[in-house]
Design an enzyme around this catalytic site. Structure first.
Site, PDB file in Angstrom:
ATOM      1  N   THR A 178       2.028   4.703   8.038  1.00  0.00           N
ATOM      2  CA  THR A 178       1.507   4.853   6.677  1.00  0.00           C
ATOM      3  C   THR A 178       0.808   6.197   6.635  1.00  0.00           C
ATOM      4  O   THR A 178       0.435   6.727   7.684  1.00  0.00           O
ATOM      5  CB  THR A 178       0.505   3.710   6.382  1.00  0.00           C
ATOM      6  OG1 THR A 178       1.208   2.472   6.313  1.00  0.00           O
ATOM      7  CG2 THR A 178      -0.249   3.892   5.087  1.00  0.00           C
ATOM      8  N   ARG A 206       9.305  -7.619   0.735  1.00  0.00           N
ATOM      9  CA  ARG A 206       8.021  -7.769   1.436  1.00  0.00           C
ATOM     10  C   ARG A 206       7.095  -6.611   1.046  1.00  0.00           C
ATOM     11  O   ARG A 206       7.494  -5.457   1.010  1.00  0.00           O
ATOM     12  CB  ARG A 206       8.248  -7.780   2.939  1.00  0.00           C
ATOM     13  CG  ARG A 206       6.969  -7.829   3.791  1.00  0.00           C
ATOM     14  CD  ARG A 206       6.439  -6.461   4.157  1.00  0.00           C
ATOM     15  NE  ARG A 206       5.303  -6.522   5.072  1.00  0.00           N
ATOM     16  CZ  ARG A 206       4.574  -5.461   5.419  1.00  0.00           C
ATOM     17  NH1 ARG A 206       4.853  -4.273   4.937  1.00  0.00           N
ATOM     18  NH2 ARG A 206       3.550  -5.590   6.235  1.00  0.00           N
ATOM     19  N   VAL A 207       5.858  -6.930   0.754  1.00  0.00           N
ATOM     20  CA  VAL A 207       4.859  -5.918   0.432  1.00  0.00           C
ATOM     21  C   VAL A 207       3.663  -6.120   1.352  1.00  0.00           C
ATOM     22  O   VAL A 207       3.201  -7.254   1.527  1.00  0.00           O
ATOM     23  CB  VAL A 207       4.416  -6.031  -1.047  1.00  0.00           C
ATOM     24  CG1 VAL A 207       3.283  -5.059  -1.340  1.00  0.00           C
ATOM     25  CG2 VAL A 207       5.594  -5.781  -1.977  1.00  0.00           C
ATOM     26  N   GLY A 208       3.175  -5.029   1.916  1.00  0.00           N
ATOM     27  CA  GLY A 208       2.012  -5.100   2.798  1.00  0.00           C
ATOM     28  C   GLY A 208       0.721  -4.772   2.067  1.00  0.00           C
ATOM     29  O   GLY A 208       0.585  -4.970   0.857  1.00  0.00           O
ATOM     30  N   ASP A 209      -0.220  -4.241   2.801  1.00  0.00           N
ATOM     31  CA  ASP A 209      -1.558  -3.986   2.264  1.00  0.00           C
ATOM     32  C   ASP A 209      -1.672  -2.698   1.448  1.00  0.00           C
ATOM     33  O   ASP A 209      -2.604  -2.544   0.654  1.00  0.00           O
ATOM     34  CB  ASP A 209      -2.559  -3.895   3.422  1.00  0.00           C
ATOM     35  CG  ASP A 209      -2.187  -2.781   4.397  1.00  0.00           C
ATOM     36  OD1 ASP A 209      -1.005  -2.674   4.772  1.00  0.00           O
ATOM     37  OD2 ASP A 209      -3.076  -1.997   4.780  1.00  0.00           O
ATOM     38  N   GLY A 230      -1.579  -0.241   9.442  1.00  0.00           N
ATOM     39  CA  GLY A 230      -1.474  -1.300  10.440  1.00  0.00           C
ATOM     40  C   GLY A 230      -0.763  -2.513   9.886  1.00  0.00           C
ATOM     41  O   GLY A 230      -0.022  -2.422   8.895  1.00  0.00           O
ATOM     42  N   GLY A 232       0.007  -5.091   7.763  1.00  0.00           N
ATOM     43  CA  GLY A 232      -0.436  -5.267   6.386  1.00  0.00           C
ATOM     44  C   GLY A 232      -0.839  -6.674   6.026  1.00  0.00           C
ATOM     45  O   GLY A 232      -1.774  -6.886   5.240  1.00  0.00           O
TER      46      GLY A 232
HETATM   47  N1  ASP Z   1       0.255  -1.137   6.560  1.00  0.00           N
HETATM   48  C1  ASP Z   1       1.666  -0.898   6.453  1.00  0.00           C
HETATM   49  C2  ASP Z   1       2.332  -2.159   5.962  1.00  0.00           C
HETATM   50  O1  ASP Z   1       1.970  -3.228   6.412  1.00  0.00           O
HETATM   51  C3  ASP Z   1       2.321  -0.446   7.721  1.00  0.00           C
HETATM   52  C4  ASP Z   1       1.541   0.518   8.593  1.00  0.00           C
HETATM   53  O2  ASP Z   1       0.533   1.046   8.194  1.00  0.00           O
HETATM   54  O3  ASP Z   1       1.951   0.759   9.735  1.00  0.00           O
HETATM   55  O4  ASP Z   1       3.229  -2.075   5.171  1.00  0.00           O
END
Ligand code: ASP
Length: 320
Positions: A178, A206-209, A230, A232
């Site tokens: 990210t 899929r959606v993360g943080d 990280g 998410g």
């Molecule tokens: N946080 C991001 C996600 O979960 C991935 C990452 O930061 O490595 O989509």
């Protein structure tokens, strides 16, 4: 802001006198900016990415010194990373399990607590700028998927086709990353922005943080600003960015203590990978990660830009 990569900084900070005049912030001496290019899970060296980060932070520092607004600064840093194709964001985003890019991004400003986010976008050149359009040109905070994408294009987001992305191949489950930036400008305003291609072989949809306020991004002028990277799902479940802000606001922890507690102690104990960068209202920068390293860098009115991946500075010097 002009659409285009190489000229983005020059335009935003040097060639756009009208934009600058409108956003001029020089009430205070103090400013700070911090950026990340993702947390990593295995030993890596990448001088190219660190050099790109240092260049972006050096330009951002000069712009902040001249009175650039925090929103322009964090958007420009993240756009530069998106355009570079070196990071898992924008042009360099990795593909999902179905073999196409789906990206998420957010931006938040801490003065009026406005925010904008986009998620599961497949044909947007600069997701962070699309997020800013949502924040500034719509009554909404989060636009998702094809219909959300059509809407942000109608607001002016630049479109690209799938051939624009450099990773039109398979991804692996270990791939992720990210980019993000946080800045305090000389008006005393704080903004944060985050942009990602998410995790390799993620399920489409899929959606993360990253686009979630309070998880992957948060800014409040009264406290500070934060951007995450990280795993998410964990950042959403633990509302990491907001939890760090709350520790500072209500428990009066310093930014170093608050980030350390959530990232090193909490995520570390869970053996989860992640990182957070932040700037507090006094212009102090802090970063922490649980994992092998974090592409990170910062600059302040007192310190020139520094970048590091493993060993190296994690916070700005104490202010006197
Ligand atoms: N946080 C991001 C996600 O979960 C991935 C990452 O930061 O490595 O989509």
């Amino acid at each position: 802001m002009i659409r285009g990569s190489a000229a983005a900084f020059a335009f935003a900070f040097a060639i756009a006198p009208q934009a600058q005049a409108a956003d001029q912030c020089d009430a205070h001496k103090t400013f700070a900016v911090v950026a990340h290019g993702g947390v990593i899970s295995k030993p890596t060296e990448d001088a190219g990415r660190l050099a790109a980060m240092k260049a972006a932070l050096t330009k951002a520092r000069a712009a902040l010194a001249k009175g650039a607004s925090t929103l322009d600064v964090v958007e420009t840093i993240v756009r530069t990373f998106e355009d570079s194709s070196m990071f898992n964001a924008g042009k360099g985003a990795i593909v999902n399990a179905a073999g196409f890019v789906e990206v998420d991004a957010s931006i938040m400003e801490g003065h009026d607590l406005r925010s904008g986010s986009v998620a599961s976008m497949t044909g947007i050149k600069n997701p962070v700028s699309a997020a800013r359009l949502v924040m500034e040109k719509s009554p909404h905070v989060l636009m998702v998927g094809d219909r959300g994408e059509a809407y942000v294009k109608s607001l002016g987001a630049a479109a690209v086709t799938s051939s624009y992305f450099v990773n039109n191949k398979k991804s692996s489950a270990a791939e992720h990353g990210t980019v993000g930036a946080v800045a305090l400008d000389r008006c005393g305003h704080i903004a944060a922005a985050t942009s990602t291609g998410g995790f390799g072989v993620k399920v489409p949809g899929r959606v993360g943080d990253t686009p979630i306020v309070g998880a992957g991004v948060y800014a409040n002028d009264e406290v500070g600003g934060f951007s995450a990277t990280g795993h998410g799902e964990i950042f959403i479940r633990l509302s990491i960015a907001k939890d760090v802000a709350d520790r500072m606001h209500y428990a009066h922890q310093s930014i170093d203590e608050a980030i350390y507690a959530d990232i090193k102690q909490k995520l570390g104990a869970m053996k989860e990978e992640g990182a957070l960068i932040g700037v507090d209202r006094e212009g102090h920068v802090a970063t922490a990660w649980s994992g092998d390293g974090l592409f990170r860098g910062f600059a302040t009115d007192e310190e020139a830009a520094v970048v590091a991946l493993h060993e190296g500075p994690t916070a700005s010097k104490p202010r006197h």
